[in-house]
Structures are given as C-alpha cells and as structure tokens.
Scaffold this motif. Sequence first.
Motif, PDB file in Angstrom:
ATOM      1  N   UNK A 121       4.413 -17.253   3.389  1.00  0.00           N
ATOM      2  CA  UNK A 121       5.350 -17.222   4.500  1.00  0.00           C
ATOM      3  C   UNK A 121       6.479 -16.231   4.331  1.00  0.00           C
ATOM      4  N   UNK A 122       6.517 -15.522   3.203  1.00  0.00           N
ATOM      5  CA  UNK A 122       7.570 -14.557   2.936  1.00  0.00           C
ATOM      6  C   UNK A 122       7.289 -13.204   3.557  1.00  0.00           C
ATOM      7  N   UNK A 123       8.226 -12.281   3.339  1.00  0.00           N
ATOM      8  CA  UNK A 123       8.150 -10.955   3.951  1.00  0.00           C
ATOM      9  C   UNK A 123       8.330  -9.862   2.913  1.00  0.00           C
ATOM     10  N   UNK A 124       7.465  -8.842   2.992  1.00  0.00           N
ATOM     11  CA  UNK A 124       7.672  -7.587   2.273  1.00  0.00           C
ATOM     12  C   UNK A 124       8.240  -6.584   3.263  1.00  0.00           C
ATOM     13  N   UNK A 125       9.407  -6.075   2.946  1.00  0.00           N
ATOM     14  CA  UNK A 125      10.033  -5.050   3.778  1.00  0.00           C
ATOM     15  C   UNK A 125       9.911  -3.717   3.058  1.00  0.00           C
ATOM     16  N   UNK A 126       9.156  -2.805   3.645  1.00  0.00           N
ATOM     17  CA  UNK A 126       8.914  -1.514   3.003  1.00  0.00           C
ATOM     18  C   UNK A 126       9.846  -0.448   3.572  1.00  0.00           C
ATOM     19  N   UNK A 127      10.663   0.145   2.686  1.00  0.00           N
ATOM     20  CA  UNK A 127      11.476   1.302   3.076  1.00  0.00           C
ATOM     21  C   UNK A 127      11.172   2.501   2.191  1.00  0.00           C
ATOM     22  N   UNK A 128      10.256   2.331   1.227  1.00  0.00           N
ATOM     23  CA  UNK A 128       9.880   3.443   0.360  1.00  0.00           C
ATOM     24  C   UNK A 128       9.046   4.473   1.094  1.00  0.00           C
ATOM     25  N   UNK A 129       9.177   5.711   0.681  1.00  0.00           N
ATOM     26  CA  UNK A 129       8.439   6.859   1.227  1.00  0.00           C
ATOM     27  C   UNK A 129       7.181   7.010   0.377  1.00  0.00           C
ATOM     28  N   UNK A 130       6.032   6.602   0.913  1.00  0.00           N
ATOM     29  CA  UNK A 130       4.767   6.685   0.176  1.00  0.00           C
ATOM     30  C   UNK A 130       4.183   8.084   0.365  1.00  0.00           C
ATOM     31  N   UNK A 131       4.585   8.981  -0.517  1.00  0.00           N
ATOM     32  CA  UNK A 131       4.239  10.393  -0.356  1.00  0.00           C
ATOM     33  C   UNK A 131       2.961  10.821  -1.039  1.00  0.00           C
ATOM     34  N   UNK A 132       2.290   9.912  -1.725  1.00  0.00           N
ATOM     35  CA  UNK A 132       1.067  10.272  -2.444  1.00  0.00           C
ATOM     36  C   UNK A 132      -0.016   9.230  -2.191  1.00  0.00           C
ATOM     37  N   UNK A 133      -1.277   9.680  -2.270  1.00  0.00           N
ATOM     38  CA  UNK A 133      -2.412   8.775  -2.139  1.00  0.00           C
ATOM     39  C   UNK A 133      -2.818   8.550  -0.700  1.00  0.00           C
ATOM     40  N   UNK A 134      -4.047   8.139  -0.516  1.00  0.00           N
ATOM     41  CA  UNK A 134      -4.586   7.915   0.817  1.00  0.00           C
ATOM     42  C   UNK A 134      -4.379   6.486   1.307  1.00  0.00           C
ATOM     43  N   UNK A 135      -4.236   5.547   0.378  1.00  0.00           N
ATOM     44  CA  UNK A 135      -4.158   4.142   0.770  1.00  0.00           C
ATOM     45  C   UNK A 135      -3.076   3.415  -0.016  1.00  0.00           C
ATOM     46  N   UNK A 136      -2.506   2.392   0.595  1.00  0.00           N
ATOM     47  CA  UNK A 136      -1.656   1.415  -0.079  1.00  0.00           C
ATOM     48  C   UNK A 136      -2.385   0.087   0.024  1.00  0.00           C
ATOM     49  N   UNK A 137      -2.683  -0.530  -1.113  1.00  0.00           N
ATOM     50  CA  UNK A 137      -3.568  -1.693  -1.135  1.00  0.00           C
ATOM     51  C   UNK A 137      -2.784  -3.007  -1.184  1.00  0.00           C
ATOM     52  N   UNK A 138      -3.394  -4.038  -0.612  1.00  0.00           N
ATOM     53  CA  UNK A 138      -2.884  -5.398  -0.687  1.00  0.00           C
ATOM     54  C   UNK A 138      -3.676  -6.168  -1.740  1.00  0.00           C
ATOM     55  N   UNK A 139      -2.987  -6.842  -2.686  1.00  0.00           N
ATOM     56  CA  UNK A 139      -3.719  -7.661  -3.657  1.00  0.00           C
ATOM     57  C   UNK A 139      -4.296  -8.899  -2.960  1.00  0.00           C
ATOM     58  N   UNK A 140      -5.614  -9.030  -2.984  1.00  0.00           N
ATOM     59  CA  UNK A 140      -6.315 -10.003  -2.151  1.00  0.00           C
ATOM     60  C   UNK A 140      -5.924 -11.448  -2.454  1.00  0.00           C
TER      61      UNK A 140
END
Length: 350
Positions: free
Chosen positions: A258-277
């Motif tokens: 029920x929590x929240x991840x707030x992303x403000x980082x600049x993901x400047x590398x790689x094709x994907x950002x993965x979620x741990x299943x």
Amino acid sequence: MDAFVMKQIGETGFAEKEKPEAGPTDAVVRPTKGLVCTSDVHTVHGAIGERENLTLGHEIVGVVDEVGTAVTEFEPGDRVAVGAITPDWGSPAAQDGHPSQSNQALGGWKFANVKDGTFADYAHVNEADANMAHIPEGVTDEEAAYVTDMMSTGFMGAEHAEIPVGGTVAVFAQGPVGLMATKGARLQGAGRVIAVETVPNRQDLARTYGADEIVDFEAGDPVEQIMDLTDGEGVDAAIEALGTSGTFEQCVKVIKAGGTVSNVGYHGEGEFVKLPRDEWGVGMAEKDVATGLCPGGRLRLQRLLRLIDAGRVDPTHMTSHEFDFAEIEEAFRLMESKEDDIVKPLVDFE
C-alpha cells in the motif's frame, strides 16, 4: 553574446551567439546567478541524444532585459526567477493537469533540450507571465536560484510520495534533489525520515534538512538496514533521487504494502527499470509508483520563494562551490567527477 554550449556529445565550450529577441508573450532575461545540475552533465554525455552547439543550463535568476508586447506581469529591470521547466500553458496536457508534459512527454523541458539554455549573457523565456516569478526583496539571488529546479523537484518527490502525517519515509541519495526531498518530507509532516547516503558531507546536510537517521549503503545492504530500523515493517514511502535501476528496486523492496515509490531520479542509462516481482506482491501489493518532472509555473515559484522569505528553508547550505561564468567549465568537470565534496556549484554572471 557569450554562451556556454554542448558542441557535440562529450564536448563543451564557449560560443558566440546572437542575443535572443522576445516574441509577444516572451521575455529576455540577463542572468545574475545560476546553478549547474547533474542533468546538464547527463545531457553532455548523450543521455538525450546528439546536440550541436546547444546552450546549456536551466537554473538561473536574473534581471528582465526585454518583454514582449503581450507581457503584463513583468517589465525591464525586474528581478526574476526563471523556471527550469517552461510549459506551453495552452497545451492539452497543461489543461489536463500535466503542464510539465506539454505537447509530449517531458515537453515542458525546453532549456538545453529543444532550445538554447540559460548559461549565456541573455536567456529567452517563453510565456513569460506564466514561467517567471518576482523575487521578494528579502530573498537573495543565490537563495532564489534554488526554487527554479532543486526545491521544486525535491519537494515534488515528497508531495508525490503520499507520506501520511507522522509516517516514515526513506530518501535514497542525498544530492541536491534528495536533500530537498528530505526537507520536503519534513515539511509534509513525516514523523521519521531515513536518508540513504554514504558521503559524509551529504550525510551532514541530510541531518541539517531533517533526516532522523542515516543509512550508509557502503556499510551494508540498505534494504536490510531499513527493515531493521523499522522492525521489519518497512516504510510508508520511498523517494528515489538518484536515477539508477538498483536504487529504484530497493525503494520497491522497502515500502509497505500500500506504500508509494516517488521517483525523481533521472534514469539516464539502460533500456529498462525493473520491478522486483516478489516484493511487488507479484503485481498485487498495491504498491504505487509516482513519477514527475519538475513542476513549472509562476504560482509554484512564488510559493517556494515564500518559504525562503519566511525562513522555513535555507537552500544555500547546498552551495559548496562558486565560480565566475568564465570558469563554468570547471564547475561541469567537478559535477561529473564529484571531486572536492561538491554538492552544488553556484555561477556568478556579474
């Protein structure tokens, strides 16, 4: 006029350019103070593709030099803060409540992306009435420079995190945006702020801006440390302020169901950002991911300037270095290498 430009990927330098002109709704501003951002460094290294002789920079305050015939809020001589994000306020995205995404994803990000940036003797500002703000008399130019991006972006991280009053938040990375996310979380009413950082001077700044505890990721797995600190419960929210897939995954792992991840980082590398299943509850743990680009607009700038004027925030603790405009290349080098305990370099244009 002189401008500091990205000549091509990996190469910067000064170039002579024509002074910009103001269209009917625009302004031309003469910068007095500016700040160098790590995102400028990402741009130089090709994060948004090839650019040729593009003026860099997006964080400045200055004095209005010229305004267009339809501008009503400003006149030459005014001290102003210029938003790093300058949306097209009539766009469908703006009307739908997402001005930073005007006309396309990240469309409000114009400076040093799709138009010349602000590191020059003069800078052009589109839709001036909506994208600049008057600087109060009691606020210095150095203080005001921080509202253009760092405070706006960092506070957005806290706003999007949906931190319950008295709740617990972990802020991953204590660079300038992370530090302002830490301060923003405290202003939002967080009862416990955990800062993830290994650099000693940034740890000290995190405490200055309201961190209750420091997790040093070089001393052990930050996920394990945060779970230990919270007796295995995890945190209500996590703010990703670095821009790496690894820290993003750690944020997902430490938040409660029920929590929240707030992303403000600049993901400047790689094709994907993965979620741990598993920690994502195989997709059903009601863990939200919120993203955003620095909010623009005069109202936003005015509110942030009010916080400084009222003594609620002093962003100048982050100013670690100061350079004349002619020395700006050295500021860029240090922001890339992170030498000399650099946090945020201030540029003097006068």
